[in-house]
Design a protein around this motif. Structure first.
Motif, PDB file in Angstrom:
ATOM      1  N   THR A  99     -35.840 -17.998 -17.202  1.00 52.62           N
ATOM      2  CA  THR A  99     -35.952 -17.112 -16.203  1.00 52.62           C
ATOM      3  C   THR A  99     -35.235 -15.809 -16.865  1.00 52.62           C
ATOM      4  O   THR A  99     -35.687 -14.610 -16.627  1.00 52.62           O
ATOM      5  N   ALA A 100     -33.921 -16.065 -17.087  1.00 54.34           N
ATOM      6  CA  ALA A 100     -32.976 -15.115 -17.793  1.00 54.34           C
ATOM      7  C   ALA A 100     -33.738 -14.427 -18.827  1.00 54.34           C
ATOM      8  O   ALA A 100     -33.633 -13.231 -19.255  1.00 54.34           O
ATOM      9  N   ASP A 104     -44.775 -17.295 -15.020  1.00 57.57           N
ATOM     10  CA  ASP A 104     -44.871 -18.806 -15.064  1.00 57.57           C
ATOM     11  C   ASP A 104     -44.164 -19.176 -16.378  1.00 57.57           C
ATOM     12  O   ASP A 104     -44.521 -18.943 -17.488  1.00 57.57           O
ATOM     13  N   LEU A 105     -43.018 -20.039 -16.057  1.00 55.09           N
ATOM     14  CA  LEU A 105     -42.141 -20.402 -17.267  1.00 55.09           C
ATOM     15  C   LEU A 105     -42.305 -21.988 -17.531  1.00 55.09           C
ATOM     16  O   LEU A 105     -41.676 -22.702 -18.205  1.00 55.09           O
ATOM     17  N   ALA A 106     -43.741 -22.527 -17.168  1.00 58.29           N
ATOM     18  CA  ALA A 106     -43.746 -24.019 -17.286  1.00 58.29           C
ATOM     19  C   ALA A 106     -44.091 -24.172 -19.011  1.00 58.29           C
ATOM     20  O   ALA A 106     -43.673 -25.064 -19.254  1.00 58.29           O
ATOM     21  N   GLY A 107     -44.097 -23.433 -19.686  1.00 60.58           N
ATOM     22  CA  GLY A 107     -44.375 -23.434 -21.104  1.00 60.58           C
ATOM     23  C   GLY A 107     -43.141 -23.175 -21.927  1.00 60.58           C
ATOM     24  O   GLY A 107     -43.264 -23.276 -23.199  1.00 60.58           O
ATOM     25  N   VAL A 156     -46.821 -13.489 -17.536  1.00 58.26           N
ATOM     26  CA  VAL A 156     -46.707 -12.752 -16.476  1.00 58.26           C
ATOM     27  C   VAL A 156     -47.730 -11.616 -16.097  1.00 58.26           C
ATOM     28  O   VAL A 156     -48.361 -11.442 -17.059  1.00 58.26           O
ATOM     29  N   THR A 157     -47.791 -11.198 -14.905  1.00 57.27           N
ATOM     30  CA  THR A 157     -48.956 -10.506 -14.547  1.00 57.27           C
ATOM     31  C   THR A 157     -48.035  -9.304 -13.733  1.00 57.27           C
ATOM     32  O   THR A 157     -46.855  -9.079 -13.615  1.00 57.27           O
ATOM     33  N   LEU A 158     -48.903  -8.440 -13.254  1.00 58.35           N
ATOM     34  CA  LEU A 158     -48.493  -6.950 -12.543  1.00 58.35           C
ATOM     35  C   LEU A 158     -48.263  -7.489 -11.019  1.00 58.35           C
ATOM     36  O   LEU A 158     -48.694  -8.356 -10.459  1.00 58.35           O
ATOM     37  N   GLU A 159     -47.357  -6.466 -10.444  1.00 57.90           N
ATOM     38  CA  GLU A 159     -47.085  -6.397  -8.908  1.00 57.90           C
ATOM     39  C   GLU A 159     -48.532  -6.172  -8.371  1.00 57.90           C
ATOM     40  O   GLU A 159     -49.477  -5.232  -8.723  1.00 57.90           O
ATOM     41  N   ARG A 160     -48.585  -6.773  -7.325  1.00 59.00           N
ATOM     42  CA  ARG A 160     -49.949  -6.917  -6.364  1.00 59.00           C
ATOM     43  C   ARG A 160     -51.255  -7.303  -7.282  1.00 59.00           C
ATOM     44  O   ARG A 160     -52.243  -6.268  -7.263  1.00 59.00           O
ATOM     45  N   ALA A 161     -51.166  -7.981  -8.112  1.00 58.89           N
ATOM     46  CA  ALA A 161     -52.159  -8.266  -9.159  1.00 58.89           C
ATOM     47  C   ALA A 161     -53.312  -8.901  -8.391  1.00 58.89           C
ATOM     48  O   ALA A 161     -53.148  -9.587  -7.478  1.00 58.89           O
TER      49      ALA A 161
END
Length: 203
Positions: free
Chosen positions: A74-75, A101-104, A116-121
């Motif tokens: 995450t960091a 999504d950090l699963a990978g 990662v995607t955008l806010e309010r995607a």
């Protein structure tokens, strides 16, 4: 005086005898036959060694451990996302770390990923694929960030496979059926990621 002369004579004769002894008795070390005899002797006896040698016994050699980066994905991803350029035409938007999504992510893998995607995607918003080498951020998989959430899976410790989704001409976004396949591989010799395959068509 007689004793001195005799001693001197004895010493002289002894010295000559020693000199003659050193000069007789075979070839010098520079003689090639000596070199061949020394280096090619098939009857040389091997040096006897202990049955077990801790310095050479494979069981005692420690197994190398891989180099690993930070375990907190995450960091690492948050720092990368903070510097991630926005897609063209969407400069008023922001990437949303909360959607990452950090699963990978794998801090020890030669290649791992996060998305990662955008806010309010929406379902067709751009998604960035972040790549990592042993926990070190490398950049995004492609310069352009494509719409729709891709399918990303691991092929081996150095390779990931990506399936991009896109809408074909005259196809509603909700029914996008286009697919493009690509692989991304970390190359130790090149020191970078190498891509093979296709991305969604431009436009």
């Amino acid at each position: 005086m007689r004793i001195s002369n005799t001693s001197g004579g004895i010493l002289f004769v002894t010295a000559v005898a020693l000199g003659l002894t050193g000069c007789t008795g075979g070839t010098t070390p520079s003689d090639p036959t000596v070199t061949r005899t020394v280096t090619a002797s098939p009857t040389s006896s091997p040096t006897t060694a202990p049955a077990t040698d801790a310095a050479t016994d494979p069981a005692t050699v420690p197994t190398p451990t891989p180099t690993c980066g930070p375990t907190d994905g995450t960091a690492v991803a948050s720092r990368a996302i903070a510097d991630l350029p926005l897609p063209s035409g969407l400069q008023d938007s922001r990437w949303d770390p909360a959607t990452a999504d950090l699963a990978g992510y794998d801090p020890c893998a030669a290649l791992s990923w996060a998305t990662v995607t955008l806010e309010r995607a929406t379902g067709s918003s751009p998604v960035a694929i972040l790549l990592f080498h042993q926990g070190r951020y490398l950049g995004t998989a492609t310069k352009e960030q494509y719409a729709f959430t891709p399918d990303v899976s691991r092929t081996d410790p150095s390779t990931i496979a990506v399936t991009y989704h896109y809408a074909k001409p005259d196809e509603p976004l909700a029914e996008a059926s286009g697919r493009a396949e690509a692989t991304f591989t970390w190359s130790d010799s090149a020191g970078r990621v190498q891509m093979q395959g296709d991305t969604p068509p431009a436009g």
